[in-house]
Design a protein around this motif. Structure first.
Motif, PDB file in Angstrom:
ATOM      1  N   TYR A  58     -13.041   3.704 -12.615  1.00 27.10           N
ATOM      2  CA  TYR A  58     -11.862   3.196 -11.906  1.00 27.10           C
ATOM      3  C   TYR A  58     -10.668   4.138 -12.101  1.00 27.10           C
ATOM      4  N   ARG A  59     -10.458   4.566 -13.355  1.00 28.72           N
ATOM      5  CA  ARG A  59      -9.322   5.449 -13.643  1.00 28.72           C
ATOM      6  C   ARG A  59      -9.469   6.794 -12.921  1.00 28.72           C
ATOM      7  N   SER A  60     -10.709   7.195 -12.710  1.00 27.57           N
ATOM      8  CA  SER A  60     -10.916   8.497 -12.063  1.00 27.57           C
ATOM      9  C   SER A  60     -10.715   8.440 -10.547  1.00 27.57           C
ATOM     10  N   ILE A  61     -10.987   7.281  -9.937  1.00 29.51           N
ATOM     11  CA  ILE A  61     -10.877   7.247  -8.460  1.00 29.51           C
ATOM     12  C   ILE A  61      -9.514   6.764  -7.961  1.00 29.51           C
ATOM     13  N   ILE A  62      -8.824   6.004  -8.788  1.00 29.48           N
ATOM     14  CA  ILE A  62      -7.591   5.402  -8.274  1.00 29.48           C
ATOM     15  C   ILE A  62      -6.561   6.439  -7.819  1.00 29.48           C
ATOM     16  N   PRO A  63      -6.466   7.648  -8.467  1.00 34.60           N
ATOM     17  CA  PRO A  63      -5.476   8.621  -7.969  1.00 34.60           C
ATOM     18  C   PRO A  63      -5.751   9.089  -6.543  1.00 34.60           C
ATOM     19  N   SER A  64      -7.005   8.963  -6.076  1.00 29.53           N
ATOM     20  CA  SER A  64      -7.302   9.421  -4.712  1.00 29.53           C
ATOM     21  C   SER A  64      -6.705   8.499  -3.651  1.00 29.53           C
ATOM     22  N   PHE A  65      -6.175   7.361  -4.100  1.00 28.05           N
ATOM     23  CA  PHE A  65      -5.610   6.398  -3.148  1.00 28.05           C
ATOM     24  C   PHE A  65      -4.152   6.705  -2.780  1.00 28.05           C
ATOM     25  N   TYR A  66      -3.536   7.629  -3.504  1.00 28.11           N
ATOM     26  CA  TYR A  66      -2.105   7.859  -3.244  1.00 28.11           C
ATOM     27  C   TYR A  66      -1.740   9.321  -3.461  1.00 28.11           C
ATOM     28  N   ARG A  67      -0.525   9.652  -3.039  1.00 26.07           N
ATOM     29  CA  ARG A  67      -0.038  11.015  -3.240  1.00 26.07           C
ATOM     30  C   ARG A  67       0.723  11.124  -4.549  1.00 26.07           C
ATOM     31  N   GLN A  68       1.698  10.247  -4.741  1.00 26.75           N
ATOM     32  CA  GLN A  68       2.505  10.312  -5.966  1.00 26.75           C
ATOM     33  C   GLN A  68       2.306   9.085  -6.831  1.00 26.75           C
ATOM     34  N   GLN A  69       2.331   7.916  -6.213  1.00 29.02           N
ATOM     35  CA  GLN A  69       2.072   6.691  -6.968  1.00 29.02           C
ATOM     36  C   GLN A  69       1.547   5.616  -6.024  1.00 29.02           C
ATOM     37  N   LEU A  70       0.810   4.699  -6.591  1.00 30.22           N
ATOM     38  CA  LEU A  70       0.131   3.700  -5.770  1.00 30.22           C
ATOM     39  C   LEU A  70       1.111   2.797  -5.018  1.00 30.22           C
ATOM     40  N   SER A  71       2.287   2.639  -5.568  1.00 35.07           N
ATOM     41  CA  SER A  71       3.252   1.735  -4.937  1.00 35.07           C
ATOM     42  C   SER A  71       3.684   2.210  -3.549  1.00 35.07           C
ATOM     43  N   GLU A  72       3.348   3.474  -3.198  1.00 32.57           N
ATOM     44  CA  GLU A  72       3.628   3.949  -1.835  1.00 32.57           C
ATOM     45  C   GLU A  72       2.977   3.016  -0.807  1.00 32.57           C
ATOM     46  N   LEU A  73       1.752   2.599  -1.120  1.00 34.61           N
ATOM     47  CA  LEU A  73       1.016   1.727  -0.192  1.00 34.61           C
ATOM     48  C   LEU A  73       1.709   0.382  -0.065  1.00 34.61           C
ATOM     49  N   GLU A  74       2.164  -0.097  -1.210  1.00 37.28           N
ATOM     50  CA  GLU A  74       2.847  -1.385  -1.222  1.00 37.28           C
ATOM     51  C   GLU A  74       4.113  -1.322  -0.374  1.00 37.28           C
ATOM     52  N   GLU A  75       4.834  -0.213  -0.582  1.00 38.65           N
ATOM     53  CA  GLU A  75       6.096  -0.052   0.147  1.00 38.65           C
ATOM     54  C   GLU A  75       5.854  -0.049   1.649  1.00 38.65           C
ATOM     55  N   GLU A  76       4.867   0.748   2.047  1.00 43.38           N
ATOM     56  CA  GLU A  76       4.556   0.867   3.467  1.00 43.38           C
ATOM     57  C   GLU A  76       4.037  -0.460   4.030  1.00 43.38           C
ATOM     58  N   THR A  77       3.148  -1.081   3.293  1.00 48.18           N
ATOM     59  CA  THR A  77       2.536  -2.325   3.771  1.00 48.18           C
ATOM     60  C   THR A  77       3.550  -3.462   3.801  1.00 48.18           C
ATOM     61  N   ARG A  78       4.367  -3.493   2.780  1.00 48.68           N
ATOM     62  CA  ARG A  78       5.368  -4.564   2.725  1.00 48.68           C
ATOM     63  C   ARG A  78       6.302  -4.486   3.927  1.00 48.68           C
ATOM     64  N   VAL A  79       6.725  -3.269   4.262  1.00 50.67           N
ATOM     65  CA  VAL A  79       7.587  -3.094   5.432  1.00 50.67           C
ATOM     66  C   VAL A  79       6.907  -3.633   6.679  1.00 50.67           C
ATOM     67  N   LEU A  80       5.643  -3.280   6.842  1.00 50.96           N
ATOM     68  CA  LEU A  80       4.931  -3.694   8.045  1.00 50.96           C
ATOM     69  C   LEU A  80       4.644  -5.193   8.058  1.00 50.96           C
ATOM     70  N   LEU A  81       4.310  -5.740   6.898  1.00 49.28           N
ATOM     71  CA  LEU A  81       4.034  -7.173   6.845  1.00 49.28           C
ATOM     72  C   LEU A  81       5.293  -7.998   7.014  1.00 49.28           C
ATOM     73  N   LYS A  82       6.371  -7.477   6.480  1.00 51.78           N
ATOM     74  CA  LYS A  82       7.625  -8.220   6.586  1.00 51.78           C
ATOM     75  C   LYS A  82       7.983  -8.429   8.029  1.00 51.78           C
ATOM     76  N   HIS A  83       7.800  -7.395   8.841  1.00 51.39           N
ATOM     77  CA  HIS A  83       8.262  -7.590  10.211  1.00 51.39           C
ATOM     78  C   HIS A  83       7.356  -8.557  10.964  1.00 51.39           C
ATOM     79  N   ARG A  84       6.106  -8.731  10.489  1.00 48.18           N
ATOM     80  CA  ARG A  84       5.278  -9.779  11.075  1.00 48.18           C
ATOM     81  C   ARG A  84       5.869 -11.139  10.723  1.00 48.18           C
ATOM     82  N   ARG A  85       6.505 -11.194   9.561  1.00 50.22           N
ATOM     83  CA  ARG A  85       7.126 -12.459   9.143  1.00 50.22           C
ATOM     84  C   ARG A  85       8.591 -12.471   9.570  1.00 50.22           C
ATOM     85  N   CYS A  86       8.811 -12.076  10.796  1.00 52.14           N
ATOM     86  CA  CYS A  86      10.146 -12.116  11.383  1.00 52.14           C
ATOM     87  C   CYS A  86      11.098 -11.108  10.763  1.00 52.14           C
ATOM     88  N   PHE A  87      10.560 -10.025  10.220  1.00 49.61           N
ATOM     89  CA  PHE A  87      11.438  -8.952   9.787  1.00 49.61           C
ATOM     90  C   PHE A  87      11.292  -7.800  10.774  1.00 49.61           C
TER      91      PHE A  87
END
Lengths: 388, 113
Positions: A52-81
């Protein structure tokens, strides 16, 4: 095939959460993805955590929270954002910030319309400017670009419904605060209010159609067929004009500017000093029986003694009433500085006198009177001719 | 050789829509593997790009989701909505035309005059 256990799942979810992935949808997706990778690439007995520790870095460029940031923005607008670009954000801020300024200007202008009894125009002005910022916001929220996830990250701004929704109660509060388009409040006899320039609460006697106390001035709208008079012929005894009175001190000086439009015969605004329903003084600025704008003082001790004094040109006049012991002196001024004595009399009373303001429209539909420059002091004048 | 993420950026939605139009429903890992397979590893969609894109498509109403529980974990299947089917056709047509134009441009053939 490697078997994923609940402990593995807990480890993944705990680590995802620690790395800033808190959106349920994204956690589910990543968990499933990681589990499949492990199931396909690990053999029985292999070290899951190391894999797990070896593959998780392949999911992001700098840190995993990039995905959260991007997804949260997109999901928020589905919830009237909404995702706005910079131009849209600046427009939104402009509308939000400029709104109160526009409202203040319009409310002032609208307030003048109300004062002039042009309530329909005041409503129209109010509605147009209430709808204007909402219309701008609606256009923004219908802009297709807000849904475009390919906007550069630096240009994206997350904006929710919150400003859109909050602007409505805020505007409403602002409208109520300024008294537009519901210009003027209603009052019942016995209701009280305070004016900053007076020491005690004022109480209503008879209901006005509306009143307003914005900006340190007092506006009273009297309804039709309202008057305060006890006719010497005893054929016309009326006391239904709205009055706003407070308990006066034993010695005082009250000055106020009185303004109204002199629409109908005997329309007037007055300062009133009242002991009881049979004993009172009404110092009135009224449209007299010839159509003149007249200084009129009515002293009533059972029956009214009606005294018509000077006629003036403008719609505004300054009145002063002074009480020194049991002596009352009435003055008027056209500029608020040079005072002319109108009447000088004794007025005895065993009970506290109430002092205040009146509007009347004995023959008209209504009369709107504005009292401004209201000053009160407990001074006891010593010279009735100088008023000092 | 794999293509750069810059090249893929503008086409990822179209790729996902096309795959979903060819398959009734797919989950995330399946999509990445299918792309690798079809392109012989020349295009590798990263998880960091795929999942936000899937969420964007979902937020735009172009895809629907369906959940399957596998023990304690959840698998989300994605399928095209009616709007997604129409958009898929539009995007593919647009991309094909774009590729043609690029071909002309990069071959430096003066046919567009």
């Amino acid at each position: 095939m490697f078997e994923i256990t609940d402990e593995h799942i807990d480890l993944i979810l705990g680590d995802l959460s620690a790395r800033g992935i808190r959106t349920d949808d994204l956690q589910d997706n990543l968990l499933d993805h990681i589990c499949i990778l492990a199931e396909r690439n690990l053999g029985p007995g292999d070290d899951f955590e190391a894999y797990y520790r070896s593959i998780i870095p392949s999911f992001y460029r700098q840190q995993l929270s990039e995905l959260e940031e991007e997804t949260r923005v997109l999901l928020k607008h589905r919830r009237c954002f909404a995702v706005l670009n910079r131009w849209q954000l600046f427009t939104l801020l402009f509308v939000t910030l400029i709104g109160p300024v526009v409202w203040w200007t319009i409310a002032t202008f609208g307030g003048e319309l109300v004062t002039q009894n042009r309530t329909v125009e005041a409503w129209q002005v109010g509605l147009v400017f209430a709808l204007f910022p909402l219309l701008i916001l609606l256009v923004l929220f219908l802009t297709p670009a807000r849904f475009d996830p390919l906007l550069p990250r630096g240009a994206k701004v997350l904006v929710g419904w919150k400003p859109f929704v909050s602007i409505v109660p805020r505007l409403t509060a602002f409208i109520l605060f300024l008294g537009l388009p519901f210009a003027g409040l209603h009052a019942q006899p016995g209701d009280s209010l305070n004016l900053a320039s007076l020491p005690r609460p004022l109480y209503w006697e008879n209901s006005p159609l509306r009143y307003d106390t914005r900006g340190g001035r007092l506006l009273i709208v009297a309804g039709g067929k309202t008057d305060m008079f006890r006719d010497p012929n005893v054929t016309y005894n009326t006391d239904n004009a709205p009055k706003l009175l407070f308990v006066a001190d034993s010695n005082f000086v009250l000055t106020a500017a009185i303004h109204h439009d002199f629409v109908s015969k005997w329309d007037g605004g007055a300062i009133v000093l009242k002991a009881d329903s049979l004993n009172w003084i009404k110092f009135c600025f009224e449209k007299d029986y010839t159509g003149q704008k007249r200084v009129v003082s009515v002293v009533t001790r059972g029956i009214s003694d009606d005294c018509n004094s000077a006629a003036v040109a403008g719609n505004t006049i300054h009145y002063k009433i002074a009480k020194a012991g049991n002596v009352i002196t009435l003055y008027f001024s056209q500029d608020g500085h040079s005072w002319y004595l109108i009447r000088h009399l004794t007025f005895d009373s065993n009970q506290p006198l109430r002092l205040g303001f009146l509007a009347q429209s004995p023959t008209g539909q209504q009369c709107t009177v504005t009292f401004s420059d209201i000053y009160y002091s407990t001074k006891k004048i010593s010279d009735p001719y100088t008023g000092e | 050789m794999t293509y750069s993420s810059e090249l893929l950026k503008g086409t990822l939605k179209t790729i996902v829509l096309k795959l979903l139009s060819d398959n009734k429903k797919m989950y995330g890992y399946e999509i990445t593997q299918r792309v690798k397979e079809l392109t012989q590893d020349k295009i590798q969609i990263t998880e960091g790009a795929l999942y936000p894109t899937l969420h964007a498509l979902e937020a735009d109403g172009l895809v629907r989701t369906e959940i399957e529980y596998i023990g304690k974990r959840v698998r989300k299947y994605y399928s095209l909505s009616p709007a997604g089917k129409a958009t898929s056709r539009e995007r593919i047509t647009e991309l094909a035309a774009f590729m043609q134009t690029m071909a002309h441009l990069l071959d430096l053939q003066p046919k567009l005059r």
